[in-house]
Design a protein around this motif. Sequence first.
Motif, PDB file in Angstrom:
ATOM      1  N   UNK A  96       0.842  -1.204   0.000  1.00  4.44           N
ATOM      2  CA  UNK A  96       0.000   0.000   0.000  1.00  4.44           C
ATOM      3  C   UNK A  96       0.873   1.249   0.000  1.00  4.44           C
ATOM      4  N   UNK A  97       0.654   2.136  -0.970  1.00  6.29           N
ATOM      5  CA  UNK A  97       1.454   3.350  -1.116  1.00  6.29           C
ATOM      6  C   UNK A  97       0.534   4.561  -1.173  1.00  6.29           C
ATOM      7  N   UNK A  98       0.839   5.543  -0.379  1.00  3.95           N
ATOM      8  CA  UNK A  98       0.091   6.807  -0.344  1.00  3.95           C
ATOM      9  C   UNK A  98       0.997   7.948  -0.783  1.00  3.95           C
ATOM     10  N   UNK A  99       0.499   8.810  -1.679  1.00  5.80           N
ATOM     11  CA  UNK A  99       1.186  10.052  -1.992  1.00  5.80           C
ATOM     12  C   UNK A  99       0.444  11.205  -1.338  1.00  5.80           C
ATOM     13  N   UNK A 100       1.168  12.023  -0.561  1.00  4.43           N
ATOM     14  CA  UNK A 100       0.584  13.225   0.036  1.00  4.43           C
ATOM     15  C   UNK A 100       0.951  14.424  -0.829  1.00  4.43           C
ATOM     16  N   UNK A 149       3.383   0.836 -10.618  1.00  6.94           N
ATOM     17  CA  UNK A 149       2.933  -0.492 -11.088  1.00  6.94           C
ATOM     18  C   UNK A 149       1.623  -0.922 -10.428  1.00  6.94           C
ATOM     19  N   UNK A 150       0.867  -1.732 -11.135  1.00 11.89           N
ATOM     20  CA  UNK A 150      -0.449  -2.159 -10.654  1.00 11.89           C
ATOM     21  C   UNK A 150      -0.369  -3.130  -9.473  1.00 11.89           C
ATOM     22  N   UNK A 151       0.831  -3.613  -9.157  1.00  9.52           N
ATOM     23  CA  UNK A 151       0.960  -4.504  -7.994  1.00  9.52           C
ATOM     24  C   UNK A 151       0.742  -3.762  -6.675  1.00  9.52           C
ATOM     25  N   UNK A 152       0.794  -2.429  -6.719  1.00  7.00           N
ATOM     26  CA  UNK A 152       0.566  -1.638  -5.513  1.00  7.00           C
ATOM     27  C   UNK A 152      -0.880  -1.157  -5.437  1.00  7.00           C
ATOM     28  N   UNK A 153      -1.423  -1.147  -4.220  1.00  6.82           N
ATOM     29  CA  UNK A 153      -2.677  -0.430  -3.968  1.00  6.82           C
ATOM     30  C   UNK A 153      -2.296   1.034  -3.776  1.00  6.82           C
ATOM     31  N   UNK A 154      -2.823   1.904  -4.628  1.00  5.32           N
ATOM     32  CA  UNK A 154      -2.394   3.305  -4.609  1.00  5.32           C
ATOM     33  C   UNK A 154      -3.455   4.199  -3.980  1.00  5.32           C
ATOM     34  N   UNK A 155      -2.962   5.159  -3.207  1.00  2.00           N
ATOM     35  CA  UNK A 155      -3.798   6.118  -2.508  1.00  2.00           C
ATOM     36  C   UNK A 155      -3.197   7.505  -2.732  1.00  2.00           C
ATOM     37  N   UNK A 156      -4.044   8.529  -2.750  1.00  2.00           N
ATOM     38  CA  UNK A 156      -3.561   9.891  -2.910  1.00  2.00           C
ATOM     39  C   UNK A 156      -4.311  10.851  -2.009  1.00  2.00           C
ATOM     40  N   UNK A 157      -3.614  11.917  -1.649  1.00  2.00           N
ATOM     41  CA  UNK A 157      -4.202  12.903  -0.738  1.00  2.00           C
ATOM     42  C   UNK A 157      -3.751  14.289  -1.173  1.00  2.00           C
ATOM     43  N   UNK A 158      -4.702  15.202  -1.253  1.00  2.00           N
ATOM     44  CA  UNK A 158      -4.376  16.594  -1.575  1.00  2.00           C
ATOM     45  C   UNK A 158      -5.408  17.508  -0.935  1.00  2.00           C
ATOM     46  N   UNK A 159      -4.983  18.733  -0.654  1.00  2.00           N
ATOM     47  CA  UNK A 159      -5.877  19.689  -0.021  1.00  2.00           C
ATOM     48  C   UNK A 159      -6.899  20.260  -1.005  1.00  2.00           C
TER      49      UNK A 159
END
Length: 247
Positions: A47-51, A63-73
């Motif tokens: 699991x990877x999150x970009x802030x 890559x699609x092997x990761x569950x991707x998450x993103x966060x922005x104001x």
Amino acid sequence: MVEYEHRGKTSKPFVSFWESITSKEGARERARCVVELVNEYCKQAKKILEIGCGIGEVLVNLPERYAVYGLDVERDYITVCRRRMPRGKFFVFSMHNFKVDEKFDVIFSANDAVNFLKDFAQWKSTFKTVNEHLNRDGLFIFDVYTPKMLRDTLHWLEKYNRSTSSVREFAKGFYYDREIVKGNTLTWDSRVFEKLSNGLYQLHKYRFKETIYPVAKMKSALSECFEIVEANLREEGRKIFFVCRKN
């Protein structure tokens, strides 16, 4: 909440142009760099999150092997992310005080997004909040400008009496920005000349403000929450790239 964008009264939100302006090659390279570090230091990551993810130009290249998450104001940016990446999960929060019911193996921030926080108290709060949302031995990867960026920008402006930027053509018109340095703040004074259907151009004005601190101050604050695994200067010392592990 952190405000990344200050625009003229008649200007469209910058997100209207960002997807056309941003470098796809640069985004792919930043994603490649993140994946390389994850493979080296946290190979089991899922699991990877970009802030401060913006419109997700880096996330979309993971890559699609990761569950991707993103966060922005900025809610408009997250709307674009959801359109571009239906497989992802996205949140509207400031990076310095977000609270989500998830923990991650890796949290990263690209494109000097941390520099857009309004003061160093928010930097420290970001480090603490990131730490709280990481799994055991999780990684925090990010890059920020160093004071050398301020010094070099002043040098360029004074010596050559010009900005380091140039006019760039993109799908919807032309883009230009110039730098303003005041104290430890670097402001990007930006202009978009949007080409209209009648052949004329409409001007849109924006200002983006980044606050820059000494490297020693960053390291001291980070050390309260993390083990600093790497701290590498890049771009002739104008940026520093941190890889940190949760204590």
